[in-house]
Scaffold this active site. Structure first.
Site, mmCIF file in Angstrom:
data_model
loop_
_atom_site.group_PDB
_atom_site.id
_atom_site.type_symbol
_atom_site.label_atom_id
_atom_site.label_comp_id
_atom_site.label_asym_id
_atom_site.label_seq_id
_atom_site.Cartn_x
_atom_site.Cartn_y
_atom_site.Cartn_z
ATOM 1 N N GLU A 499 0.854 -1.181 0.000
ATOM 2 C CA GLU A 499 0.000 0.000 0.000
ATOM 3 C C GLU A 499 0.893 1.235 0.000
ATOM 4 O OE1 GLU A 499 -4.109 1.526 2.166
ATOM 5 O OE2 GLU A 499 -3.154 -0.355 2.750
ATOM 6 N N GLU A 773 -1.761 1.063 13.587
ATOM 7 C CA GLU A 773 -2.899 1.448 12.756
ATOM 8 C C GLU A 773 -4.216 1.268 13.507
ATOM 9 O OE1 GLU A 773 -4.561 0.558 8.265
ATOM 10 O OE2 GLU A 773 -3.236 -0.903 9.211
#
Length: 982
Positions: A499, A773
């Site tokens: 990502e 995260e």
């Protein structure tokens, strides 16, 4: 500062480029100047300055000195003739000023100076003499005219294709005697690594970085004068896939922008007589295969050193007249621009802390810190052809590398050795997120032979924080490390998986924190340029910038699209530079206009796709957008906020009509927010921590009654959660400030210092060295969160650091660019001291406080050009305030008396850590199913206003089924805690 020293000018900067002896390729002909002043007496202020500019003329060096009467020292105009392309000049500054008298008698009772004279200026206010001249800074303009770029893009023929060895493009040149300067300017479709005569031109990597390649491509300029010698010289440029042709994004795509690598470069040689020779890329250059067999940012790099000196045959190159095949699905060549953002380079090295064998027998290395970079390994005495493999991961699971969070990224570097000599192995065409490495092929690996080289954009550290609470210190360190690791050419979401994108929502939430910790100005300006370039014609903003899917249209999303308004505003607040707003105003307006169209006449943005309060801890692992906060509430709040920011931005730019329009729009959205989502009493639809935090911090509630209720309700929601965080990306930066603003400091403290999951400190207790995260990226049993999307290095939830600076330590800007500051610490139980510094445009600002026996001692240091207001708690209804100027200041104040009375309600009991802990312990010992504080707190919902005596009957409604004596133990626990408070 001292009253007995003379001022001196330091840190001369041009535009937003860090001070240096030489600034190459400055992107404007009229670079603005800024400087800091050191060593001035307390209270000294600048009244004028002189600029000396020296440049080469037809008859030798020409010097101009311009004298200006002004107190300005930040981003002052270039004082003389603009620079021409390539032209260099040396600049230095000197200043003069005077010392102001300050009325120290105005200091109110309770906030008196601890040491008389420490903050007061000398009695004299006479004009000062000129300071000494600053050190000279050499500035050189970039190519300011596109016609001066002579290089063509050249691409190898028959080699260097997709899946093939990385190519090297080369040229042999003759350098005459009498060389004065040499500049190498280069850019690439891909990433380039130039060498001259076998020596890398510098230690930067992954040049020219990642921009919106369909719109612009950066040109990097190096001074290579010292690498050349008279006679024959050789230029070699290694090309890698990088973002251009490597894997990019979460869909497994590669070659997103094009399927061919290409180089455009020109070497400019200037002789002592002024003659300039330009050697530009054309078909006379050649190409060959390198020892790099494969390279990819996600998958890693494979290098066969046996091929390094293989005498690979030369291949021809061909000119690529437009963007390579497939580039941005047929777009034209991007515009070439001078590189303004900091380069990507090594920023430090972390030695191995431990080397051991895993349960499966693998050799593992722990570097002690999760970071972004590559492993540097030294080997010797191994057989020819030995293959060494290094795998990377952020965490361990079951004693082995935890690779599931990598998803499709292989994150593996491989080396094949050419001989038994010593070799230092360090890849340069890839990056990894890692704390741990698994090494195969090296028997008996020694810790001293391996280290982690941290890599990121070369940002100057600007902010520090420390306090007496070790877990908070580690939390802040984690925020710094996550910023360092994810600011790599663009602000990425995470560094380890397939990502690593410039998600707009992440940086929207984090920009104020980032701007305090680092000088992010040119870095974020570069990214914002791409955000605006990729904005849709109707004003919609992509979910991430740059995009890897140009044909896909992203639906407008609140908080994500609002990066178009809130990130420029954060940069402006940090710098005071109105040109940041001017450059982005069209983009800012377009976004708000798009939202206004979606909201329609009723000004409620409802329906459609939204990320909402992303990663609210109540959201299921596979549905991170399913937050408790209603997405329509969040979206309409952001509409009001962004419209207000655009109005304020236009006002700063003297665009009165534009400002008035967006102020009306903001007022309409605010009124609509209240009409649709807020009761007259102040209850907000969806009744979540985030919606109250948004409404409080963004002044969305019109009445004092509503604001008071919202503060009380937010505090109750935190209590009923067991003082656990219940916000995602949207609410996390605001929940603590909202509690403190509405007078609930004790509740904020309980929330901040919570160590159970979910909380800020839970990851710290689990050994985290970066921000996760998810609140539970790792579960309490040490296993990785089962969700597909899990990172252990993701800065967004670290936005709490902004309150550690502004609130706990007490340092915040009160005017853009830190020209004015507010110093207002918020002492909390459990923290006896705090300190923070920020390197502002004017210089270092520092605040330190320590609390002992109910007395707070605070010191504040302000540089020349900055004034401040100090607000100290002194036990009265309103804090004591005093104004201060440049210098060192010391204050002492009585802290407000802490009430030691018995709790009068269950709400007050829950706010008392000792009482609550005792109650949780009793229930746990009794075998109650709700043994954790969150579960017990939920049972308190109907009792918040009741006296504590109601708890025992509520928890044991039928004594026949309760353990013997439980009621008595509950009452004893509460009573014992009460006794401790008296």
């Amino acid at each position: 500062m001292s009253a007995h020293t003379a001022p001196s000018v330091v840190d001369l900067r041009l535009e937003h480029h860090r001070a240096a002896a030489r600034l190459l390729a400055v992107e404007t002909a009229r670079p603005r100047l800024s400087w800091r002043i050191s060593g001035a007496p307390d209270g000294w202020r600048q009244e004028g300055y002189e600029v000396e500019v020296t440049r080469a003329g037809e008859e030798g060096h020409e010097t101009e000195v311009v004298t200006i009467k002004s107190a300005e020292q930040i981003l002052v105009p270039w004082p003389t003739t603009p620079l021409a392309s390539r032209q260099s000049a040396t600049v230095r500054i000197r200043v003069r000023g005077r010392t102001d008298d300050v009325d120290r008698a105005a200091v109110p009772s309770g906030a008196e100076a601890a040491r008389p004279g420490t903050g007061a200026p000398p009695a004299s206010a006479e004009d000062s003499a000129w300071s000494p001249w600053s050190a000279r800074v050499e500035v050189e303009a970039a190519l300011l005219d596109a016609e001066e770029w002579e290089a063509a893009f050249i691409s190898p023929v028959d080699i260097g294709g997709v899946g093939e060895r990385a190519p090297v493009i080369s040229r042999t040149i003759e350098v005459p005697d009498g060389l004065l300067t040499a500049r190498l300017r280069a850019t690439a479709y891909g990433v380039c690594e130039p060498r001259i005569n076998g020596v890398r031109v510098d230690d930067s990597v992954l040049n020219p970085g990642w921009t919106s390649y369909t719109h612009r491509l950066q040109v990097v300029t190096w001074d290579v004068t010292e690498l050349l010698h008279p006679g024959t010289n050789r230029i070699d440029v290694l090309l890698g896939n990088g973002w251009w042709r490597g894997h990019l994004g979460y869909l497994g795509d590669a070659a997103v922008y094009g399927d061919r690598l290409a180089l455009a470069a020109q070497l400019e040689l200037t002789a002592a007589d002024g003659t300039r020779t330009i050697i530009a890329t054309d078909e006379s250059w050649t190409a060959a295969e390198s020892a790099v067999v494969a390279d990819d940012l996600y998958d890693g790099q494979t290098t066969d050193l046996r091929l390094a000196d293989s005498g690979a045959p030369a291949h021809r190159v061909e000119i690529v007249s437009a963007a390579p095949s497939g580039a941005a699905r047929g777009a034209a060549s991007p515009k070439l621009v001078p590189q303004a953002a900091p380069r990507i380079r090594p920023t430090g090295a972390l030695p191995a802390q431990r080397v051991w064998n895993s349960p499966s027998g693998k050799t593992l290395v722990d570097f002690g810190q999760n970071a972004v970079g590559v492993v540097r390994l030294t080997v010797r005495g191994l057989e020819v052809g030995t293959e060494i493999t290094i795998r990377h991961a952020e965490v361990l699971e079951d004693g082995e590398l935890g690779t599931r969070p990598l998803r499709g990224a292989r994150a593996t570097d491989t080396w094949v050795l050419p001989d038994a000599e010593e070799h230092v192995l360090q890849p340069t065409l890839t990056l990894h997120g890692l704390r741990y490495a698994e090494v195969s092929g090296v028997p008996d690996l020694a810790a001293q032979d391996i280290e982690l080289v941290a890599i990121g954009s070369d940002l100057e550290l600007a902010g520090t924080f420390a306090c007496s609470h070790p877990l908070l210190n580690r939390l802040h360190d984690n925020v710094v490390w996550s910023t360092r690791g994810n600011f790599v050419s663009i602000p990425t979401d995470c560094p380890q998986r397939d990502e690593r994108l410039g998600w707009t929502g992440d940086i929207q939430a984090f920009a104020p924190t980032a701007a305090y910790l680092f000088d992010t100005t040119s870095f974020l300006q570069s990214w914002l340029t791409d955000l605006a370039a990729e904005q849709y014609a109707d004003g919609g903003v992509r979910h991430f910038t740059p995009t890897f899917e140009p044909a896909v249209r992203h639906a407008p999303a609140a908080a994500w699209g609002d990066a178009a308004t809130l990130v420029p505003w954060a940069v402006y607040e940090a710098t005071g530079d109105p040109e940041v707003l001017r450059a982005q105003l069209t983009s800012m307006r377009a976004w708000v206009d798009r939202v206004a169209a979606l909201a329609g006449e009723d000004r409620i943005w409802s329906g459609g796709f939204q990320f909402g309060d992303w990663l609210d801890p109540t959201a299921p692992p596979d549905r991170p957008a399913d937050a408790k906060a209603d997405p329509d509430v969040v979206a309409t709040a952001y509409f009001a906020r962004s419209a207000r920011v655009v109005a304020d931005s236009a006002e700063r730019l003297d665009e009165a009509a534009i400002a008035a329009h967006y102020r009306r729009l903001a007022d309409e959205a605010r009124a609509a927010f209240n009409r649709a989502f807020v009761t007259p009493a102040g209850r907000i639809h969806s009744d979540a921590q985030t919606v109250y935090a948004l409404a409080i911090c963004w002044d969305l509630l019109p009445t004092a009654q509503q604001r008071a209720f919202a503060g009380e309700r937010l505090a109750d929601l935190v209590r009923l959660s067991g003082f656990h965080i219940a916000t995602g990306f949207v609410g996390t930066p605001l929940v603590i400030p909202a509690l403190v603003t509405t007078g609930h400091v004790d509740v904020a403290r309980r929330l901040l210092l919570q160590t159970e999951c979910p909380s800020w400190l839970y990851p710290v207790t689990m050994g985290a060295t970066t921000i996760w995260e998810r609140w539970d990226s790792m579960l309490p049993d040490g296993t990785i969160n089962p969700g597909e999307m899990t990172s252990f290095n993701h800065y967004a939830l670290g936005a709490i650091a902004d309150w550690l600076h502004r609130g706990l330590a007490g340092l915040a800007p009160a005017a853009p660019g830190w020209r004015q500051v507010e110093i207002a610490p918020t002492p909390i139980d459990g923290v006896t001291s705090a300190a923070t510094t920020h390197l502002s445009p004017y210089g270092r600002i520092a605040v330190t406080w320590e609390a002992n026996n109910g007395v707070l001692e605070l010191t504040a240091d302000l540089p020349v050009g900055v004034i401040g207001t100090v607000r100290l708690p002194d036990g009265s209804p309103d804090p004591a305030t005093v104004s201060i100027g440049p210098g060192h200041h010391v204050f002492v104040a009585q802290l407000p008396a802490r009430g030691r009375q018995r709790p009068r309600s269950v709400r007050e009991l829950m706010d008392d850590p000792a009482a609550w802990e005792a109650l949780v312990t009793v229930m746990a010992d009794a075998g109650d199913l709700t043994v954790d504080s969150a579960g017990l707190a939920r049972r308190m919902r109907p009792l918040l206003d009741h006296p504590p005596s109601t708890i025992a009957p509520e928890l044991t409604p039928d004594p026949r089924f309760a353990p013997p004596g439980l009621r008595e133990r509950i009452e004893t626990a509460i009573g014992g805690a009460n006794e401790e408070r008296r």
